[in-house]
Design a protein around this motif. Structure first.
Motif, PDB file in Angstrom:
ATOM      1  N   ARG A  39       2.039 -28.156  28.778  1.00  8.89           N
ATOM      2  CA  ARG A  39       1.294 -27.236  27.916  1.00  8.89           C
ATOM      3  C   ARG A  39       0.099 -28.010  27.365  1.00  8.89           C
ATOM      4  O   ARG A  39       0.266 -29.083  26.773  1.00  8.89           O
ATOM      5  CB  ARG A  39       2.176 -26.741  26.776  1.00  8.89           C
ATOM      6  CG  ARG A  39       1.443 -25.772  25.877  1.00  8.89           C
ATOM      7  CD  ARG A  39       2.338 -25.226  24.798  1.00  8.89           C
ATOM      8  NE  ARG A  39       1.590 -24.340  23.936  1.00  8.89           N
ATOM      9  CZ  ARG A  39       2.054 -23.889  22.779  1.00  8.89           C
ATOM     10  NH1 ARG A  39       3.271 -24.236  22.368  1.00  8.89           N
ATOM     11  NH2 ARG A  39       1.309 -23.092  22.042  1.00  8.89           N
ATOM     12  N   ILE A  41      -3.237 -27.672  24.912  1.00  3.57           N
ATOM     13  CA  ILE A  41      -3.920 -26.904  23.874  1.00  3.57           C
ATOM     14  C   ILE A  41      -5.218 -27.638  23.554  1.00  3.57           C
ATOM     15  O   ILE A  41      -5.193 -28.787  23.121  1.00  3.57           O
ATOM     16  CB  ILE A  41      -3.060 -26.784  22.596  1.00  3.57           C
ATOM     17  CG1 ILE A  41      -1.697 -26.197  22.929  1.00  3.57           C
ATOM     18  CG2 ILE A  41      -3.799 -25.960  21.546  1.00  3.57           C
ATOM     19  CD1 ILE A  41      -0.673 -26.326  21.810  1.00  3.57           C
ATOM     20  N   ALA A  51     -12.990 -22.061  27.469  1.00  5.25           N
ATOM     21  CA  ALA A  51     -11.609 -21.613  27.260  1.00  5.25           C
ATOM     22  C   ALA A  51     -11.496 -20.108  27.484  1.00  5.25           C
ATOM     23  O   ALA A  51     -10.552 -19.638  28.124  1.00  5.25           O
ATOM     24  CB  ALA A  51     -11.137 -21.978  25.862  1.00  5.25           C
ATOM     25  N   GLU A  57      -5.567 -22.312  26.811  1.00  9.84           N
ATOM     26  CA  GLU A  57      -5.158 -22.171  25.419  1.00  9.84           C
ATOM     27  C   GLU A  57      -6.073 -22.989  24.512  1.00  9.84           C
ATOM     28  O   GLU A  57      -6.389 -24.140  24.799  1.00  9.84           O
ATOM     29  CB  GLU A  57      -3.715 -22.627  25.256  1.00  9.84           C
ATOM     30  CG  GLU A  57      -3.128 -22.341  23.893  1.00  9.84           C
ATOM     31  CD  GLU A  57      -1.646 -22.621  23.790  1.00  9.84           C
ATOM     32  OE1 GLU A  57      -1.115 -22.499  22.677  1.00  9.84           O
ATOM     33  OE2 GLU A  57      -1.021 -22.969  24.810  1.00  9.84           O
ATOM     34  N   ARG A  58      -6.497 -22.379  23.409  1.00  3.77           N
ATOM     35  CA  ARG A  58      -7.403 -23.048  22.473  1.00  3.77           C
ATOM     36  C   ARG A  58      -6.984 -22.743  21.044  1.00  3.77           C
ATOM     37  O   ARG A  58      -6.569 -21.639  20.719  1.00  3.77           O
ATOM     38  CB  ARG A  58      -8.827 -22.539  22.696  1.00  3.77           C
ATOM     39  CG  ARG A  58      -9.819 -23.115  21.718  1.00  3.77           C
ATOM     40  CD  ARG A  58     -11.231 -22.584  22.019  1.00  3.77           C
ATOM     41  NE  ARG A  58     -12.104 -22.871  20.920  1.00  3.77           N
ATOM     42  CZ  ARG A  58     -12.476 -22.000  19.989  1.00  3.77           C
ATOM     43  NH1 ARG A  58     -12.057 -20.747  20.032  1.00  3.77           N
ATOM     44  NH2 ARG A  58     -13.259 -22.359  19.007  1.00  3.77           N
ATOM     45  N   PHE A  59      -7.124 -23.746  20.188  1.00  5.64           N
ATOM     46  CA  PHE A  59      -6.857 -23.599  18.761  1.00  5.64           C
ATOM     47  C   PHE A  59      -8.031 -24.172  17.985  1.00  5.64           C
ATOM     48  O   PHE A  59      -8.475 -25.281  18.269  1.00  5.64           O
ATOM     49  CB  PHE A  59      -5.577 -24.357  18.366  1.00  5.64           C
ATOM     50  CG  PHE A  59      -5.375 -24.419  16.884  1.00  5.64           C
ATOM     51  CD1 PHE A  59      -4.931 -23.307  16.194  1.00  5.64           C
ATOM     52  CD2 PHE A  59      -5.651 -25.571  16.175  1.00  5.64           C
ATOM     53  CE1 PHE A  59      -4.752 -23.346  14.818  1.00  5.64           C
ATOM     54  CE2 PHE A  59      -5.484 -25.617  14.805  1.00  5.64           C
ATOM     55  CZ  PHE A  59      -5.031 -24.508  14.132  1.00  5.64           C
TER      56      PHE A  59
END
Length: 64
Positions: A39, A41, A51, A57-59
């Motif tokens: 995974r 991020i 992204a 997945e990006r935060f």
């Protein structure tokens, strides 16, 4: 040396939280290839456009 270090770190990790600067420094594709079973991020604003286009997945707590 960096690629060898990245490979070891990725191998020993369950989840990777990676700065979006990988786009700017040219390591994005290598990291994604080495982490194909992990995974990943990404965080920050540098990766925002890529992204969204690539569906990774990006935060980023400062974006909406």
């Amino acid at each position: 040396m960096q690629k060898k270090s990245n490979k070891k770190i990725i191998h020993n990790s369950d989840v990777l939280v990676v700065t979006g600067s990988t786009v700017a420094n040219g390591t994005f594709e290598d990291i994604m290839a080495m982490a194909s079973d992990k995974r990943v991020i990404f965080y920050g604003t540098t990766i925002a456009g890529l992204a969204a286009l690539m569906g990774v997945e990006r935060f980023c707590p400062l974006s909406e």
